[in-house]
Design an enzyme around this catalytic site. Structure first.
Site, mmCIF file in Angstrom:
data_model
loop_
_atom_site.group_PDB
_atom_site.id
_atom_site.type_symbol
_atom_site.label_atom_id
_atom_site.label_comp_id
_atom_site.label_asym_id
_atom_site.label_seq_id
_atom_site.Cartn_x
_atom_site.Cartn_y
_atom_site.Cartn_z
ATOM 1 N N HIS A 83 0.793 -1.229 0.000
ATOM 2 C CA HIS A 83 0.000 0.000 0.000
ATOM 3 C C HIS A 83 0.827 1.282 0.000
ATOM 4 C CE1 HIS A 83 -3.682 -2.399 1.683
ATOM 5 N NE2 HIS A 83 -3.466 -2.606 0.406
ATOM 6 N N CYS B 47 2.584 16.502 -12.343
ATOM 7 C CA CYS B 47 3.701 15.983 -13.156
ATOM 8 C C CYS B 47 4.059 14.539 -12.824
ATOM 9 C CB CYS B 47 4.929 16.883 -13.000
ATOM 10 S SG CYS B 47 5.662 16.821 -11.346
ATOM 11 N N CYS C 218 5.763 22.311 -9.670
ATOM 12 C CA CYS C 218 5.081 22.497 -10.963
ATOM 13 C C CYS C 218 3.681 23.098 -10.769
ATOM 14 C CB CYS C 218 4.986 21.168 -11.714
ATOM 15 S SG CYS C 218 3.630 20.105 -11.179
ATOM 16 N N GLY D 5 -1.886 -9.414 12.516
ATOM 17 C CA GLY D 5 -2.494 -8.112 12.765
ATOM 18 C C GLY D 5 -3.222 -7.495 11.588
ATOM 19 N N SER E 18 -7.100 -7.427 9.611
ATOM 20 C CA SER E 18 -8.495 -7.862 9.650
ATOM 21 C C SER E 18 -8.818 -8.719 8.428
ATOM 22 C CB SER E 18 -9.421 -6.647 9.713
ATOM 23 O OG SER E 18 -9.182 -5.812 8.612
HETATM 24 P P1 OAD Z 1 -7.349 -3.180 10.296
HETATM 25 O O1 OAD Z 1 -7.452 -1.979 11.148
HETATM 26 O O2 OAD Z 1 -8.468 -3.467 9.365
HETATM 27 O O3 OAD Z 1 -7.184 -4.456 11.213
HETATM 28 C C1 OAD Z 1 -6.282 -4.509 12.269
HETATM 29 C C2 OAD Z 1 -6.272 -5.917 12.810
HETATM 30 O O4 OAD Z 1 -5.278 -6.016 13.807
HETATM 31 C C3 OAD Z 1 -7.591 -6.339 13.465
HETATM 32 O O5 OAD Z 1 -7.939 -7.637 12.992
HETATM 33 C C4 OAD Z 1 -7.254 -6.393 14.974
HETATM 34 O O6 OAD Z 1 -7.959 -7.425 15.645
HETATM 35 C C5 OAD Z 1 -5.782 -6.710 14.941
HETATM 36 N N1 OAD Z 1 -4.999 -6.215 16.076
HETATM 37 C C6 OAD Z 1 -5.136 -5.069 16.762
HETATM 38 N N2 OAD Z 1 -4.175 -4.942 17.688
HETATM 39 C C7 OAD Z 1 -3.394 -6.057 17.591
HETATM 40 C C8 OAD Z 1 -2.226 -6.514 18.265
HETATM 41 N N3 OAD Z 1 -1.649 -5.818 19.233
HETATM 42 N N4 OAD Z 1 -1.703 -7.714 17.883
HETATM 43 C C9 OAD Z 1 -2.283 -8.448 16.900
HETATM 44 N N5 OAD Z 1 -3.382 -8.054 16.237
HETATM 45 C C10 OAD Z 1 -3.929 -6.881 16.565
HETATM 46 O O7 OAD Z 1 -5.940 -3.077 9.539
HETATM 47 P P2 OAD Z 1 -5.487 -3.773 8.179
HETATM 48 O O8 OAD Z 1 -5.950 -5.177 8.098
HETATM 49 O O9 OAD Z 1 -4.033 -3.514 8.051
HETATM 50 O O10 OAD Z 1 -5.488 0.337 3.444
HETATM 51 O O11 OAD Z 1 -6.258 -2.913 7.126
HETATM 52 C C11 OAD Z 1 -6.044 -3.162 5.778
HETATM 53 C C12 OAD Z 1 -6.047 -1.889 5.000
HETATM 54 O O12 OAD Z 1 -7.240 -1.140 5.267
HETATM 55 C C13 OAD Z 1 -4.959 -0.902 5.367
HETATM 56 O O13 OAD Z 1 -3.724 -1.189 4.760
HETATM 57 C C14 OAD Z 1 -5.498 0.379 4.873
HETATM 58 C C15 OAD Z 1 -6.888 0.259 5.428
HETATM 59 O O14 OAD Z 1 -7.824 1.043 4.864
HETATM 60 C C16 OAD Z 1 -5.512 1.464 2.728
HETATM 61 O O15 OAD Z 1 -5.442 2.562 3.240
HETATM 62 C C17 OAD Z 1 -5.607 1.218 1.271
#
Ligand code: OAD
Length: 222
Positions: free
Chosen positions: A101, A112, A132, A169, A171
């Site tokens: 990402h 540009c 620019c 970590g 979702s």
């Molecule tokens: P999320 O915020 O959707 O999910 C975070 C996950 O981490 C959840 O499943 C929590 O249960 C888990 N979690 C929280 N604290 C934790 C800990 N200490 N140890 C282990 N797990 C823990 O984040 P992402 O899955 O990264 O994309 O989200 C995916 C994408 O959605 C991101 O890259 C971003 C977002 O919108 C863009 O911006 C394109």
């Protein structure tokens, strides 16, 4: 191979996108991280990114990041694929990182196309502009945008070859990144998930470890 998401940086003090503490001004990431949101209100979108930059600048990598950096040292064919844009994996010492990402510390001109590193925490002019005259945007992937093709291809190749996938970590609801999990399964890899909560893949992985990445990863990779 490991696939990481915002949860691995939660213990460094960086809010996740979904779940408790994941919101900024009650807005969902889907309302801010889109080309449409940027067209509508670039200042608001930049305010969100500058808020996150500030948090990230003050944060330190945690034992979860360091454990994955150790794994890279020990396993020459290890690949780290991350959805995170915060740069904490690099700061922990990981070197072979596929950033699906993008990177919050890089900007791209919408005029540009010039892309460069920019670590400012505030801009004189909001939204910031390129020399620019074009609007600068964070060089990250937004909803509805393609992932960088070369990075994605390398991630697909890595997942096809991996024997073991650690899913940490995330979702696992944002595609195509989350699609790497079933892809690994189809290639015959074992899958271990590390997450505080259940995810759509918890029931189908080989081992779903419920807990904090910063506590569990150092146990898996001492
Ligand atoms: P999320 O915020 O959707 O999910 C975070 C996950 O981490 C959840 O499943 C929590 O249960 C888990 N979690 C929280 N604290 C934790 C800990 N200490 N140890 C282990 N797990 C823990 O984040 P992402 O899955 O990264 O994309 O989200 C995916 C994408 O959605 C991101 O890259 C971003 C977002 O919108 C863009 O911006 C394109």
């Amino acid at each position: 191979m490991a696939l990481t998401g915002a949860g691995i940086s939660a213990e460094s003090g960086i809010p996740t996108f979904r779940g408790a503490g994941g919101m900024w001004k009650r807005l969902r990431p889907e309302d801010l991280a889109t080309p449409e949101a940027f067209t509508r209100d670039p200042k608001l979108v930049w305010e969100w990114y500058l808020w996150r930059r500030g948090l990230i600048a003050r944060a330190e990598p945690n034992p979860g990041h360091y454990a994955l950096a150790r794994l890279e040292q020990r396993a020459p064919r290890f690949h780290l694929v991350t959805q995170n844009v915060d740069g904490l994996h690099e700061r922990a010492g990981s070197r072979k990182i596929l950033k699906l990402h993008g990177d919050i510390w890089e900007v791209r001109c919408t005029g540009c196309g010039l892309e460069r590193r920019d670590e400012r925490l505030a801009f004189d002019e909001m939204p910031p502009r390129c020399a620019c005259g074009g609007l600068l945007r964070p060089a990250v992937v937004w909803f509805g945008e393609m992932l960088p093709a070369d990075v994605w291809q390398r991630a697909e190749r890595a997942v096809a070859e991996t024997e073991l996938l650690l899913v940490v970590g995330t979702s696992a609801v944002v595609y195509p990144a989350a699609g790497l999990v079933p892809l690994a399964r189809r290639s015959g890899a074992r899958i271990i998930e590390v997450n505080l909560d259940e995810t759509p893949y918890s029931a189908s992985v080989d081992c779903s470890l419920r807990g904090k990445a910063g506590e569990l990863l150092p146990k898996l990779i001492p």
